[in-house]
Design a protein around this motif. Structure first.
Motif, PDB file in Angstrom:
ATOM      1  N   ILE A  10      43.231  17.896  22.586  1.00  0.00           N
ATOM      2  CA  ILE A  10      43.464  17.597  23.996  1.00  0.00           C
ATOM      3  C   ILE A  10      43.357  18.847  24.864  1.00  0.00           C
ATOM      4  N   LEU A  11      43.925  19.957  24.385  1.00  0.00           N
ATOM      5  CA  LEU A  11      44.023  21.157  25.209  1.00  0.00           C
ATOM      6  C   LEU A  11      42.876  22.139  25.026  1.00  0.00           C
ATOM      7  N   ILE A  12      42.061  21.957  23.971  1.00  0.00           N
ATOM      8  CA  ILE A  12      40.921  22.857  23.755  1.00  0.00           C
ATOM      9  C   ILE A  12      39.600  22.096  23.851  1.00  0.00           C
ATOM     10  N   PHE A  13      39.443  21.043  23.044  1.00  0.00           N
ATOM     11  CA  PHE A  13      38.190  20.290  23.045  1.00  0.00           C
ATOM     12  C   PHE A  13      37.926  19.670  24.415  1.00  0.00           C
ATOM     13  N   ALA A  14      38.932  18.988  24.971  1.00  0.00           N
ATOM     14  CA  ALA A  14      38.734  18.265  26.226  1.00  0.00           C
ATOM     15  C   ALA A  14      38.358  19.199  27.384  1.00  0.00           C
ATOM     16  N   PRO A  15      39.068  20.332  27.604  1.00  0.00           N
ATOM     17  CA  PRO A  15      38.651  21.234  28.687  1.00  0.00           C
ATOM     18  C   PRO A  15      37.251  21.804  28.482  1.00  0.00           C
ATOM     19  N   VAL A  16      36.914  22.154  27.230  1.00  0.00           N
ATOM     20  CA  VAL A  16      35.576  22.687  26.957  1.00  0.00           C
ATOM     21  C   VAL A  16      34.516  21.626  27.239  1.00  0.00           C
ATOM     22  N   ALA A  17      34.802  20.376  26.832  1.00  0.00           N
ATOM     23  CA  ALA A  17      33.867  19.278  27.097  1.00  0.00           C
ATOM     24  C   ALA A  17      33.670  19.082  28.595  1.00  0.00           C
ATOM     25  N   LEU A  18      34.760  19.185  29.350  1.00  0.00           N
ATOM     26  CA  LEU A  18      34.671  19.045  30.807  1.00  0.00           C
ATOM     27  C   LEU A  18      33.826  20.156  31.404  1.00  0.00           C
ATOM     28  N   ILE A  46      16.367  14.754  44.066  1.00  0.00           N
ATOM     29  CA  ILE A  46      15.969  14.503  42.686  1.00  0.00           C
ATOM     30  C   ILE A  46      16.755  15.383  41.708  1.00  0.00           C
ATOM     31  N   LEU A  47      17.022  16.631  42.095  1.00  0.00           N
ATOM     32  CA  LEU A  47      17.790  17.511  41.206  1.00  0.00           C
ATOM     33  C   LEU A  47      19.284  17.229  41.294  1.00  0.00           C
ATOM     34  N   ARG A  48      19.744  16.778  42.442  1.00  0.00           N
ATOM     35  CA  ARG A  48      21.142  16.341  42.542  1.00  0.00           C
ATOM     36  C   ARG A  48      21.393  15.161  41.600  1.00  0.00           C
ATOM     37  N   LYS A  49      20.457  14.209  41.603  1.00  0.00           N
ATOM     38  CA  LYS A  49      20.588  13.041  40.730  1.00  0.00           C
ATOM     39  C   LYS A  49      20.529  13.450  39.263  1.00  0.00           C
ATOM     40  N   LEU A  50      19.675  14.417  38.932  1.00  0.00           N
ATOM     41  CA  LEU A  50      19.562  14.879  37.549  1.00  0.00           C
ATOM     42  C   LEU A  50      20.887  15.478  37.076  1.00  0.00           C
ATOM     43  N   ARG A  51      21.540  16.249  37.933  1.00  0.00           N
ATOM     44  CA  ARG A  51      22.832  16.839  37.563  1.00  0.00           C
ATOM     45  C   ARG A  51      23.898  15.761  37.392  1.00  0.00           C
ATOM     46  N   ARG A  52      23.910  14.776  38.268  1.00  0.00           N
ATOM     47  CA  ARG A  52      24.892  13.691  38.152  1.00  0.00           C
ATOM     48  C   ARG A  52      24.687  12.911  36.864  1.00  0.00           C
ATOM     49  N   THR A  53      23.431  12.645  36.538  1.00  0.00           N
ATOM     50  CA  THR A  53      23.123  11.888  35.314  1.00  0.00           C
ATOM     51  C   THR A  53      23.570  12.666  34.083  1.00  0.00           C
ATOM     52  N   PHE A  54      23.300  13.955  34.078  1.00  0.00           N
ATOM     53  CA  PHE A  54      23.718  14.791  32.948  1.00  0.00           C
ATOM     54  C   PHE A  54      25.241  14.788  32.811  1.00  0.00           C
ATOM     55  N   ALA A  55      25.939  15.004  33.923  1.00  0.00           N
ATOM     56  CA  ALA A  55      27.407  15.056  33.874  1.00  0.00           C
ATOM     57  C   ALA A  55      27.977  13.742  33.363  1.00  0.00           C
ATOM     58  N   THR A  56      27.424  12.627  33.822  1.00  0.00           N
ATOM     59  CA  THR A  56      27.906  11.312  33.391  1.00  0.00           C
ATOM     60  C   THR A  56      27.686  11.114  31.897  1.00  0.00           C
ATOM     61  N   ALA A  57      26.467  11.396  31.432  1.00  0.00           N
ATOM     62  CA  ALA A  57      26.150  11.229  30.013  1.00  0.00           C
ATOM     63  C   ALA A  57      27.002  12.156  29.147  1.00  0.00           C
ATOM     64  N   ILE A  60      30.749  10.880  29.077  1.00  0.00           N
ATOM     65  CA  ILE A  60      30.877   9.678  28.252  1.00  0.00           C
ATOM     66  C   ILE A  60      30.724  10.012  26.769  1.00  0.00           C
ATOM     67  N   GLY A  61      29.668  10.767  26.417  1.00  0.00           N
ATOM     68  CA  GLY A  61      29.428  11.097  25.013  1.00  0.00           C
ATOM     69  C   GLY A  61      30.521  11.959  24.419  1.00  0.00           C
ATOM     70  N   ASN A  62      30.886  13.029  25.116  1.00  0.00           N
ATOM     71  CA  ASN A  62      31.945  13.897  24.611  1.00  0.00           C
ATOM     72  C   ASN A  62      33.292  13.189  24.587  1.00  0.00           C
ATOM     73  N   GLY A  63      33.516  12.340  25.587  1.00  0.00           N
ATOM     74  CA  GLY A  63      34.759  11.567  25.614  1.00  0.00           C
ATOM     75  C   GLY A  63      34.886  10.656  24.410  1.00  0.00           C
ATOM     76  N   LEU A  91      29.708  17.198  15.659  1.00  0.00           N
ATOM     77  CA  LEU A  91      29.168  16.153  16.534  1.00  0.00           C
ATOM     78  C   LEU A  91      29.151  16.621  17.988  1.00  0.00           C
ATOM     79  N   PHE A  92      30.222  17.293  18.366  1.00  0.00           N
ATOM     80  CA  PHE A  92      30.357  17.833  19.714  1.00  0.00           C
ATOM     81  C   PHE A  92      29.209  18.788  20.011  1.00  0.00           C
ATOM     82  N   ILE A  93      28.927  19.714  19.082  1.00  0.00           N
ATOM     83  CA  ILE A  93      27.883  20.726  19.267  1.00  0.00           C
ATOM     84  C   ILE A  93      26.495  20.089  19.260  1.00  0.00           C
ATOM     85  N   VAL A  94      26.253  19.192  18.312  1.00  0.00           N
ATOM     86  CA  VAL A  94      24.941  18.549  18.184  1.00  0.00           C
ATOM     87  C   VAL A  94      24.629  17.713  19.430  1.00  0.00           C
ATOM     88  N   TYR A  95      25.634  16.963  19.906  1.00  0.00           N
ATOM     89  CA  TYR A  95      25.414  16.126  21.086  1.00  0.00           C
ATOM     90  C   TYR A  95      25.103  16.986  22.306  1.00  0.00           C
TER      91      TYR A  95
END
Length: 366
Positions: A10-18, A46-57, A60-63, A91-95
């Motif tokens: 919770i205190l290490i993985f989650a902040p790093v994932a964020l 177009i680049l704003r949307k690309l950043r939003r898409t990356f952050a969302t994916a 979700i994946g890291n979560g 899995l975290f690193i590979v994803y």
């Protein structure tokens, strides 16, 4: 029983994932997923949307990885805890790696369609930049070294008081799971690892000071001042990190003489959490190099001039390899901080040195 493992996630993985999820918002405004762009194009839809898409994916994946890890840890025993955290880390690193490369190659395709100003590429340099105090002095590490030497002397003076077999590792119930015969080397090995870590952090601090200057096209003088602040705060963080690790190792060594498993377990948990959370919070306070994360400039004020394009020297957008560049360290393109020039022979010496420290630490904990 798995409280510390769950809290670590919770205190290490989650902040790093964020932090990794929102890294594209923290890079320089002239870099998008490891590809050079103009400041103007960085803020195009177009680049704003690309950043939003990356952050969302990424979120979700890291979560999902974190939730699965927490679920498995709740019913895990002592033996399976290490395996679960190890698999989840992989899995975290590979994803992350797969997601980064996917968006890097997407960005390369988009980059060819972006419009840029018809102007020669220019490099802005502040000739007075090196005259400023860019980092805190490495002399501050003398405090760390003094602690290491003091603990080493105490260990030697009390050598006869130690049992013939020294416990090195405990399980969560306080049972000894690893021990080594008493020798001067086994008693002082922790000090050798400490000195290696401090030497590495001193090199990091020196690298922060000597890494090459990179200014923006707009307001270069203002950015130079922010870049100095950026370097100094990460220099201070490096020194504080070294002190915390020195204290942690000192307590581990003193535990040989005055066992206190509760205190040792608590400090062994608290120190990494403080370091990771400190790094995450520091990274979120400013863009790479010292720029502001929220830039309130209107589009007409942003430069359409294409910065110097050295993308060919950045493999996969984050590995720097340039034999013609004498620089040992450069600013990261992806993430906050600095990376090494892998074309420099010294960089491989450094990597071998780091591997040696890790291997010695692992051997000592067995």
């Amino acid at each position: 029983m798995q409280l510390f493992s769950i809290l670590s996630v919770i205190l290490i993985f989650a902040p790093v994932a964020l932090l990794l999820s929102f890294t594209p918002y923290l890079t320089r405004e002239t870099i998008s997923f490891g590809v050079t762009v103009s400041e103007y194009n960085y803020h195009t839809p177009i680049l704003r949307k690309l950043r939003r898409t990356f952050a969302t994916a990424s979120v979700i994946g890291n979560g999902m990885v974190i939730l699965v890890c927490l679920s498995l840890l709740q019913s895990a025993n002592e033996e399976s805890t290490a395996m679960i955290t190890g698999v989840c880390t992989m899995l975290f690193i590979v994803y992350w790696a797969a997601l980064h490369m996917l968006f890097h190659f997407k960005m390369k395709k988009i980059g060819g369609t972006l419009t840029t100003a018809e102007a020669p590429q220019r490099v802005k340099i502040d000739t007075t930049f090196r005259q400023n105090k860019l980092t805190y002095s490495n002399y501050w590490f003398l405090i760390h070294i003094a602690i290491i030497v003091a603990v080493a002397i105490i260990s030697i003076l009390n050598y006869d008081a130690l049992p013939n077999v020294i416990p090195m590792k405990y399980d969560l119930q306080g049972n000894v799971t690893s021990s080594v015969p008493k020798t001067y080397l086994s008693v002082l090995a922790v000090n050798l690892v400490q000195l290696g870590v401090i030497a590495l952090l001193m090199l990091v601090n020196w690298s922060i000071k000597t890494s090459k200057q990179q200014l923006t096209m707009t307001n270069p003088a203002q950015f130079a001042a922010k870049n100095i602040q950026f370097r100094r705060k990460w220099s201070l963080f490096t020194i504080i990190t070294g002190l915390l690790l020195t204290i942690l190792f000192a307590l581990i060594q003193m535990n040989m003489f005055v066992p206190n498993l509760v205190l040792l377990t608590a400090i062994s948990f608290i120190v990494p959490v403080v370091i990771v959370l400190g790094a995450v919070l520091l990274a979120l306070t400013g863009r790479q190099g010292g720029g502001e994360i929220r830039n309130h400039q209107v589009d007409s004020e942003r430069s359409k001039e294409q910065p110097v394009n050295d993308d060919d020297h950045w493999k996969l957008g984050f590995i720097y390899f340039n034999a013609n560049d004498p620089s040992f360290t450069v600013e990261k393109r992806y993430g906050i901080g600095w990376t090494i020039n892998f074309a420099s022979p010294l960089s491989w010496v450094l990597l071998l040195f780091i591997i040696a420290i890790v291997v010695i630490s692992i051997v000592l904990s067995q």
